[in-house]
Design a protein around this motif. Structure first.
Motif, PDB file in Angstrom:
ATOM      1  N   ARG A   1      30.544  -3.729  28.673  1.00 13.00           N
ATOM      2  CA  ARG A   1      31.860  -2.213  29.459  1.00 13.00           C
ATOM      3  C   ARG A   1      33.368  -3.599  28.921  1.00 13.00           C
ATOM      4  O   ARG A   1      33.858  -3.056  28.688  1.00 13.00           O
ATOM      5  N   TRP A   2      32.339  -5.176  28.733  1.00 16.58           N
ATOM      6  CA  TRP A   2      33.659  -6.377  29.003  1.00 16.58           C
ATOM      7  C   TRP A   2      33.659  -7.360  27.832  1.00 16.58           C
ATOM      8  O   TRP A   2      31.962  -7.529  27.984  1.00 16.58           O
ATOM      9  N   ARG A   3      34.228  -7.785  27.085  1.00 16.21           N
ATOM     10  CA  ARG A   3      34.026  -9.218  26.483  1.00 16.21           C
ATOM     11  C   ARG A   3      34.690  -9.873  25.932  1.00 16.21           C
ATOM     12  O   ARG A   3      35.557 -10.312  26.692  1.00 16.21           O
ATOM     13  N   VAL A   4      33.852 -11.316  27.166  1.00 14.94           N
ATOM     14  CA  VAL A   4      34.172 -12.039  28.146  1.00 14.94           C
ATOM     15  C   VAL A   4      34.825 -13.064  26.707  1.00 14.94           C
ATOM     16  O   VAL A   4      34.000 -13.989  25.530  1.00 14.94           O
ATOM     17  N   GLY A   5      35.821 -14.016  26.722  1.00 10.78           N
ATOM     18  CA  GLY A   5      36.302 -15.253  25.278  1.00 10.78           C
ATOM     19  C   GLY A   5      37.715 -15.996  26.234  1.00 10.78           C
ATOM     20  O   GLY A   5      37.552 -15.477  28.073  1.00 10.78           O
ATOM     21  N   VAL A   6      37.502 -16.494  25.577  1.00 10.90           N
ATOM     22  CA  VAL A   6      38.591 -18.048  25.908  1.00 10.90           C
ATOM     23  C   VAL A   6      40.187 -17.535  25.460  1.00 10.90           C
ATOM     24  O   VAL A   6      40.466 -17.272  24.382  1.00 10.90           O
ATOM     25  N   TYR A   7      41.145 -17.541  26.185  1.00 14.08           N
ATOM     26  CA  TYR A   7      42.406 -17.115  26.082  1.00 14.08           C
ATOM     27  C   TYR A   7      43.493 -18.089  26.072  1.00 14.08           C
ATOM     28  O   TYR A   7      43.460 -19.204  26.759  1.00 14.08           O
ATOM     29  N   LYS A   8      44.231 -18.322  24.944  1.00 13.95           N
ATOM     30  CA  LYS A   8      46.117 -19.657  24.898  1.00 13.95           C
ATOM     31  C   LYS A   8      47.054 -18.216  25.668  1.00 13.95           C
ATOM     32  O   LYS A   8      47.591 -17.319  24.790  1.00 13.95           O
ATOM     33  N   TYR A   9      47.686 -19.266  26.465  1.00 15.67           N
ATOM     34  CA  TYR A   9      48.854 -18.342  27.098  1.00 15.67           C
ATOM     35  C   TYR A   9      49.738 -18.938  26.038  1.00 15.67           C
ATOM     36  O   TYR A   9      50.828 -19.828  25.133  1.00 15.67           O
ATOM     37  N   ASP A  10      50.033 -17.438  25.262  1.00 20.83           N
ATOM     38  CA  ASP A  10      51.553 -17.579  24.483  1.00 20.83           C
ATOM     39  C   ASP A  10      52.367 -16.349  24.664  1.00 20.83           C
ATOM     40  O   ASP A  10      52.255 -15.188  24.316  1.00 20.83           O
ATOM     41  N   PRO A  11      53.626 -16.731  25.887  1.00 20.92           N
ATOM     42  CA  PRO A  11      54.589 -15.930  25.762  1.00 20.92           C
ATOM     43  C   PRO A  11      55.412 -15.638  24.371  1.00 20.92           C
ATOM     44  O   PRO A  11      56.009 -14.460  24.781  1.00 20.92           O
ATOM     45  N   THR A  12      55.267 -15.921  23.585  1.00 19.13           N
ATOM     46  CA  THR A  12      56.059 -14.653  22.568  1.00 19.13           C
ATOM     47  C   THR A  12      55.286 -14.002  22.008  1.00 19.13           C
ATOM     48  O   THR A  12      55.927 -12.727  20.657  1.00 19.13           O
ATOM     49  N   THR A  13      53.632 -13.686  22.625  1.00 16.26           N
ATOM     50  CA  THR A  13      53.531 -12.291  21.601  1.00 16.26           C
ATOM     51  C   THR A  13      53.054 -11.147  22.864  1.00 16.26           C
ATOM     52  O   THR A  13      53.191 -11.498  24.292  1.00 16.26           O
ATOM     53  N   PRO A  14      53.164 -10.132  22.707  1.00 23.81           N
ATOM     54  CA  PRO A  14      52.218  -8.787  23.432  1.00 23.81           C
ATOM     55  C   PRO A  14      52.312  -8.784  24.404  1.00 23.81           C
ATOM     56  O   PRO A  14      52.372  -8.292  25.626  1.00 23.81           O
ATOM     57  N   ASN A  15      50.637  -9.173  24.498  1.00 24.57           N
ATOM     58  CA  ASN A  15      50.124  -9.103  25.310  1.00 24.57           C
ATOM     59  C   ASN A  15      49.737 -10.604  26.033  1.00 24.57           C
ATOM     60  O   ASN A  15      49.082 -10.719  26.913  1.00 24.57           O
ATOM     61  N   LEU A  16      50.946 -11.371  26.174  1.00 23.24           N
ATOM     62  CA  LEU A  16      51.055 -13.340  26.964  1.00 23.24           C
ATOM     63  C   LEU A  16      50.158 -13.675  26.326  1.00 23.24           C
ATOM     64  O   LEU A  16      49.770 -15.181  26.633  1.00 23.24           O
ATOM     65  N   TRP A  17      48.856 -13.719  25.723  1.00 26.24           N
ATOM     66  CA  TRP A  17      47.374 -13.783  26.231  1.00 26.24           C
ATOM     67  C   TRP A  17      46.734 -14.127  24.467  1.00 26.24           C
ATOM     68  O   TRP A  17      46.913 -12.330  23.757  1.00 26.24           O
ATOM     69  N   VAL A  18      45.614 -14.949  23.726  1.00 25.64           N
ATOM     70  CA  VAL A  18      45.866 -14.765  22.281  1.00 25.64           C
ATOM     71  C   VAL A  18      44.090 -14.928  22.576  1.00 25.64           C
ATOM     72  O   VAL A  18      43.934 -16.683  22.647  1.00 25.64           O
ATOM     73  N   GLU A  19      43.634 -14.665  22.082  1.00 24.82           N
ATOM     74  CA  GLU A  19      42.185 -14.552  22.236  1.00 24.82           C
ATOM     75  C   GLU A  19      41.313 -16.044  20.724  1.00 24.82           C
ATOM     76  O   GLU A  19      42.310 -16.022  20.347  1.00 24.82           O
ATOM     77  N   GLN A  20      40.787 -17.139  21.331  1.00 26.39           N
ATOM     78  CA  GLN A  20      40.500 -18.054  20.620  1.00 26.39           C
ATOM     79  C   GLN A  20      38.938 -18.142  20.477  1.00 26.39           C
ATOM     80  O   GLN A  20      38.134 -17.594  20.484  1.00 26.39           O
TER      81      GLN A  20
ATOM     82  N   LEU B   1      35.752  -2.628  26.654  1.00 24.04           N
ATOM     83  CA  LEU B   1      35.598  -2.093  25.223  1.00 24.04           C
ATOM     84  C   LEU B   1      35.876  -0.746  25.372  1.00 24.04           C
ATOM     85  O   LEU B   1      35.318  -0.395  26.567  1.00 24.04           O
ATOM     86  N   GLU B   2      35.567  -0.133  24.695  1.00 29.57           N
ATOM     87  CA  GLU B   2      35.705   1.092  24.495  1.00 29.57           C
ATOM     88  C   GLU B   2      34.685   1.865  25.048  1.00 29.57           C
ATOM     89  O   GLU B   2      33.000   1.518  23.881  1.00 29.57           O
ATOM     90  N   THR B   3      34.251   3.000  26.154  1.00 25.31           N
ATOM     91  CA  THR B   3      32.583   3.305  26.296  1.00 25.31           C
ATOM     92  C   THR B   3      33.187   4.959  26.118  1.00 25.31           C
ATOM     93  O   THR B   3      33.869   5.494  25.622  1.00 25.31           O
ATOM     94  N   VAL B   4      31.278   5.201  25.547  1.00 21.31           N
ATOM     95  CA  VAL B   4      31.160   6.740  24.335  1.00 21.31           C
ATOM     96  C   VAL B   4      30.016   7.336  26.176  1.00 21.31           C
ATOM     97  O   VAL B   4      29.798   6.989  26.711  1.00 21.31           O
TER      98      VAL B   4
END
Length: 300
Positions: free
Chosen positions: A221-240, A273-276
């Motif tokens: 149900r969840w995809r784990v990753g490392v994210y960088k803080y970027d306040p200029t993006t809509p989600n504030l965090w960008v996947e690496q 993740l989207e679930t059915v």
């Protein structure tokens, strides 16, 4: 006829090489760097190529560095002058004493990282540093506590040329205002963020950063990753990008590893993740930290 070969420089006087071979063949290369405390000429890393004359086209020179000492202290504030000393060799030490009518202050200097303004309200939980090294591999961490699962590995000759600031890692609490919006389907997978410095430095080779994550989050149900803080993006965090070789996720250790080219503020996050079918809305779930060592994140 004999193949053309070039002698590899001897690893003396602070010189380090990326090979243990004594000779290399025509058109082959050797990368050279200087150890801590030595000044490179012209610069490191330096790549020498074996030429037709059986000589490397360029060779690095490493000269033992000295720290300028003259006028290093303001003698007007009670520091006893040190006579006949203009410089201190790397690794050396000098006894500094107060003048007769002065005493040592009870205040201790505390090194505080230069935090991003959005994290000014964050609590500084831990702080560690490592001197810069161009030619040698650098490994920072793990450190004490839950966030001891954090580590940084920089390969030899990966450190930016000319960058003298140390490698530092500040462990921060997550302040209000940096949570991703609900529409992002992101939630923190750790209760802390890591501010790596020198911020903005671009590495010559990819580095690996390993961060803790919440293993109780269902991978279906969840995809784990490392994210960088970027306040200029809509989600504030960008996947690496995650580690390209091996397994970036280590559920046994509770860590996720990414390959980075620069430093900033990073943390582990989980994408819903989207679930059915039924089973409830994962976006309304609350991360309680499952493994009981304080690494639970907030809700997205």
């Amino acid at each position: 006829c004999q193949p053309l070969e070039c002698q590899v420089p001897s690893t003396t006087a602070g010189l380090i090489l990326d090979t243990t071979e004594k000779v290399i063949g025509y058109a082959e290369t050797v990368t050279m760097g200087c150890q801590f405390g030595f000044i490179p000429t012209p610069q490191d890393p330096l790549v020498g190529t074996c030429k037709e004359n059986c000589q490397l086209d360029q060779v690095l020179s490493c000269v033992e560095g000295n720290c300028p000492f003259f006028n290093a202290f303001d003698y007007s504030i009670g520091v006893k002058p040190v006579a006949s000393l203009d410089a201190v060799p790397y690794g050396g030490s000098v006894l500094i004493e107060c003048a007769d009518d002065y005493m040592l202050s009870d205040e201790e200097a505390t090194e505080v990282p230069n935090l991003h303004p959005d994290f000014a309200a964050a609590e500084l939980l831990d702080y560690t540093s490592l001197p810069a090294s161009t030619g040698q591999a650098m490994n920072l961490g793990p450190i004490s506590g839950f966030w001891g699962r954090m580590s940084v590995t920089i390969p030899a000759f990966g450190w930016p040329t000319g960058e003298t600031r140390p490698l530092t890692a500040a462990t921060l609490s997550i302040p209000d205002g940096v949570h991703p919006p609900p529409s992002s389907k992101l939630t923190f997978s750790s209760s802390v963020c890591f501010d790596f410095a020198p911020e903005g430095a671009t590495f010559l080779r990819p580095i690996t950063v390993t961060l803790p994550y919440n293993t109780s989050q269902d991978p279906s149900r969840w995809r784990v990753g490392v994210y960088k803080y970027d306040p200029t993006t809509p989600n504030l965090w960008v996947e690496q990008p995650l580690l390209a070789t091996g397994s970036p996720l280590n559920p046994a250790a509770g860590t996720v590893t990414a390959e980075l080219r620069s430093f900033s503020i990073y943390t582990s996050m989980a994408f819903r993740l989207e679930t059915v079918g039924g089973g409830g809305d994962a976006g309304n779930e609350t991360d309680t930290g499952g493994d009981g060592d304080g690494d639970g994140g907030g809700s997205g």
